[in-house]
Design an enzyme around this catalytic site. Structure first.
Site, PDB file in Angstrom:
ATOM      1  N   ASN A 119     -12.634  36.615 -22.056  1.00  0.00           N
ATOM      2  CA  ASN A 119     -11.909  37.055 -20.870  1.00  0.00           C
ATOM      3  C   ASN A 119     -12.286  38.515 -20.585  1.00  0.00           C
ATOM      4  O   ASN A 119     -11.956  39.405 -21.356  1.00  0.00           O
ATOM      5  CB  ASN A 119     -10.392  36.951 -21.065  1.00  0.00           C
ATOM      6  CG  ASN A 119      -9.634  37.308 -19.803  1.00  0.00           C
ATOM      7  OD1 ASN A 119      -9.889  36.743 -18.740  1.00  0.00           O
ATOM      8  ND2 ASN A 119      -8.718  38.258 -19.914  1.00  0.00           N
ATOM      9  N   GLU A 120     -13.025  38.708 -19.507  1.00  0.00           N
ATOM     10  CA  GLU A 120     -13.494  40.042 -19.111  1.00  0.00           C
ATOM     11  C   GLU A 120     -14.183  40.773 -20.276  1.00  0.00           C
ATOM     12  O   GLU A 120     -13.878  41.932 -20.570  1.00  0.00           O
ATOM     13  CB  GLU A 120     -12.332  40.871 -18.563  1.00  0.00           C
ATOM     14  CG  GLU A 120     -11.664  40.219 -17.356  1.00  0.00           C
ATOM     15  CD  GLU A 120     -10.560  41.081 -16.754  1.00  0.00           C
ATOM     16  OE1 GLU A 120     -10.169  42.086 -17.379  1.00  0.00           O
ATOM     17  OE2 GLU A 120     -10.102  40.755 -15.649  1.00  0.00           O
ATOM     18  N   PRO A 121     -15.125  40.106 -20.956  1.00  0.00           N
ATOM     19  CA  PRO A 121     -15.723  40.712 -22.154  1.00  0.00           C
ATOM     20  C   PRO A 121     -16.573  41.944 -21.875  1.00  0.00           C
ATOM     21  O   PRO A 121     -16.847  42.715 -22.798  1.00  0.00           O
ATOM     22  CB  PRO A 121     -16.577  39.573 -22.729  1.00  0.00           C
ATOM     23  CG  PRO A 121     -16.908  38.720 -21.552  1.00  0.00           C
ATOM     24  CD  PRO A 121     -15.689  38.775 -20.686  1.00  0.00           C
ATOM     25  N   ASN A 204     -12.665  38.077 -11.749  1.00  0.00           N
ATOM     26  CA  ASN A 204     -11.290  38.520 -11.547  1.00  0.00           C
ATOM     27  C   ASN A 204     -11.277  39.666 -10.551  1.00  0.00           C
ATOM     28  O   ASN A 204     -11.884  40.709 -10.799  1.00  0.00           O
ATOM     29  CB  ASN A 204     -10.669  38.987 -12.868  1.00  0.00           C
ATOM     30  CG  ASN A 204     -10.480  37.839 -13.843  1.00  0.00           C
ATOM     31  OD1 ASN A 204     -10.435  36.681 -13.446  1.00  0.00           O
ATOM     32  ND2 ASN A 204     -10.373  38.157 -15.112  1.00  0.00           N
ATOM     33  N   TYR A 206      -8.933  42.326  -8.312  1.00  0.00           N
ATOM     34  CA  TYR A 206      -7.613  42.958  -8.393  1.00  0.00           C
ATOM     35  C   TYR A 206      -7.357  43.886  -7.210  1.00  0.00           C
ATOM     36  O   TYR A 206      -7.436  45.111  -7.343  1.00  0.00           O
ATOM     37  CB  TYR A 206      -7.483  43.780  -9.678  1.00  0.00           C
ATOM     38  CG  TYR A 206      -7.635  43.010 -10.955  1.00  0.00           C
ATOM     39  CD1 TYR A 206      -6.519  42.528 -11.635  1.00  0.00           C
ATOM     40  CD2 TYR A 206      -8.893  42.777 -11.508  1.00  0.00           C
ATOM     41  CE1 TYR A 206      -6.657  41.837 -12.824  1.00  0.00           C
ATOM     42  CE2 TYR A 206      -9.034  42.082 -12.699  1.00  0.00           C
ATOM     43  CZ  TYR A 206      -7.909  41.608 -13.343  1.00  0.00           C
ATOM     44  OH  TYR A 206      -8.052  40.926 -14.517  1.00  0.00           O
TER      45      TYR A 206
END
Length: 449
Positions: A119-121, A204, A206
């Site tokens: 996840n969002e590495p 993702n 935002y």
């Protein structure tokens, strides 16, 4: 909603750029970082009652999966970041697939559609910790899915933060965007692999954080309904009037406003200015408030939910896509702890001020006091009210254990709701959770391309 309320309600989405979807196929992120969680079947019913046909979870927890079994809801499960190095070994990747995919592949099992590998590495804050292990892990998980016979229907992807790409300050338009220099090679390898495997790129986005982190960010640019910002971004003759489109094409009280515009947009089946025919699969972030998320980025981290911790909707939404916003359907069958609260002992005097401050600090460091923040629902309490709120939220997080309402004699238990009548401030009673995490008081918009 009041202008300051954004501090208590946040909105973000995850976008998957892939096959077609409309509002009826809208997805949502289901996070579980809470001291008390609603039973998984209650949560699954909440999803179905509100028409969600897709869900993303952040692991493959057996409790969560048991709730999704038999629902038919398309599910994205995840390999956590701390396992990426391990599944870089193919044998470990094969075992992971066996344990977390094959285990649920039966009639009446879980309808797994995607595996999120990390996840969002590549987030800047990780300082490259996962840069070398993510793509090997991705390849191994997809290979294991293929060899187990799931490769056609289940695709491995890597949800990345939008900070993996950017446009130069000298030419801040989507067409000038490129991957960050430090991850450009890795991202290129990853995208090539996703293209070959038929998997989506997951990003993702935002908009809320763009607004929150920049005092000069034009407010209307975060939304879809306020008209163009003072100076729309013009890119090769294409006008960009919101940050969602600009991010997509580059590779709250405000929450209600954002979701309203987004859902209306999805229902219209309209793509972005550069890709007007592209279908966008969107997972809203998130389903529920989570009272143990880190507040390092801001207190809003615990308030992303469309629903409160106990499954009550916060504001009307057009989840059905019929143009008629309505309050989402609340969770059904929610059971609560007994109606009792922990409050400040009325005998406490000014002489106890030092001890009181220490104990309030302790309570808030081990539970969720974010509602006491400026502009939030409990931000107008006086000092005694603050203490009672802090003591009660700790007491509830600890499952109303007797020892959790002492605080060196400064607190008492009451079952009289008049003792917690504080106007708009809600002194909550916790849910009688099927899963509790009280022993250790422990995050966007997801877009698939």
């Amino acid at each position: 909603m009041a202008a300051a309320a954004w501090r208590c309600v946040a909105a973000v989405v995850g976008v998957v750029i892939t096959a077609a979807t409309v509002v009826d196929g809208l997805g949502v992120n289901w996070g579980t970082m809470a001291t008390h969680r609603l039973p998984p079947k209650v949560m699954a019913r909440l999803l179905k009652d509100n028409g969600f046909k897709k869900v993303k979870i952040f692991d493959a927890d057996a409790t969560t999966m048991s709730g999704l079994a038999g629902t038919g809801i398309e599910t994205m499960i995840a390999v956590p970041n701390d396992m990426l190095a391990a599944v870089g070994d193919y044998g470990r990747a094969r075992e992971w697939v066996k344990e977390n995919v094959t285990r649920y592949s039966f009639d009446g099992g879980v309808n797994i559609r995607y595996v999120a590998v990390g996840n969002e590495p590549f987030l800047k804050a990780y300082n490259g910790e996962f840069d070398r292990v993510t793509v090997p892990a991705l390849r191994n998980i997809q290979r294991a899915l293929n060899e187990a016979g799931y490769g056609k229907q289940i695709k491995a992807t890597v949800p990345v933060n939008a900070d993996v790409y950017d446009s130069p300050p000298s030419n801040p338009v989507p067409s000038a965007g490129k991957f960050r220099d430090d991850v450009a090679g890795t991202m290129t390898d990853m995208v090539r692999f996703l293209n070959r495997s038929g998997a989506p790129l997951t990003v993702n986005i935002y908009p809320f954080l763009s607004l929150y982190g920049n005092d000069n960010f034009p407010l209307d640019y975060a939304f879809f309904d306020g008209g163009p910002p003072p100076r729309p971004v013009v890119d090769n003759g294409i006008n960009y009037t919101n940050v969602f489109d600009a991010n997509f094409d580059t590779p709250v009280p405000y929450a209600q406003r954002f979701y309203s515009g987004l859902l209306k947009r999805l229902a219209a089946r309209r793509g972005t200015p550069l890709r007007p025919r592209t279908h966008i699969e969107v997972y809203l972030f998130g389903l529920m408030d989570e009272d143990t998320k880190s507040v390092a980025p801001g207190n809003f981290e615990r308030h992303w939910g469309i629903f409160t911790f106990d499954g009550r909707p916060k504001f009307p939404l057009d989840l059905r896509g019929d143009g008629r916003p309505a309050m989402p359907v609340p969770a059904k069958g929610v059971k609560y702890l007994p109606r009792r609260w922990c409050v400040l002992n009325p005998n406490v005097t000014d002489d106890d001020a030092g001890r009181l401050a220490d104990n309030v600090g302790y309570a808030c460091s081990h539970s969720d006091c974010t509602a006491l923040g400026y502009g939030c629902s409990c931000g107008a309490l006086d000092a005694r009210g603050n203490a009672s709120y802090a003591f009660n939220v700790y007491y509830q997080a600890q499952g109303q254990a007797e020892a959790a309402c002492d605080f060196q004699g400064l607190a008492v238990v009451t079952d009289d709701d008049r003792d917690v009548a504080q106007g708009a401030c809600n002194f909550s009673v916790q849910v009688a959770a099927a899963v509790a995490c009280t022993a250790a008081v422990v995050a966007a918009l997801l877009v698939l391309v």
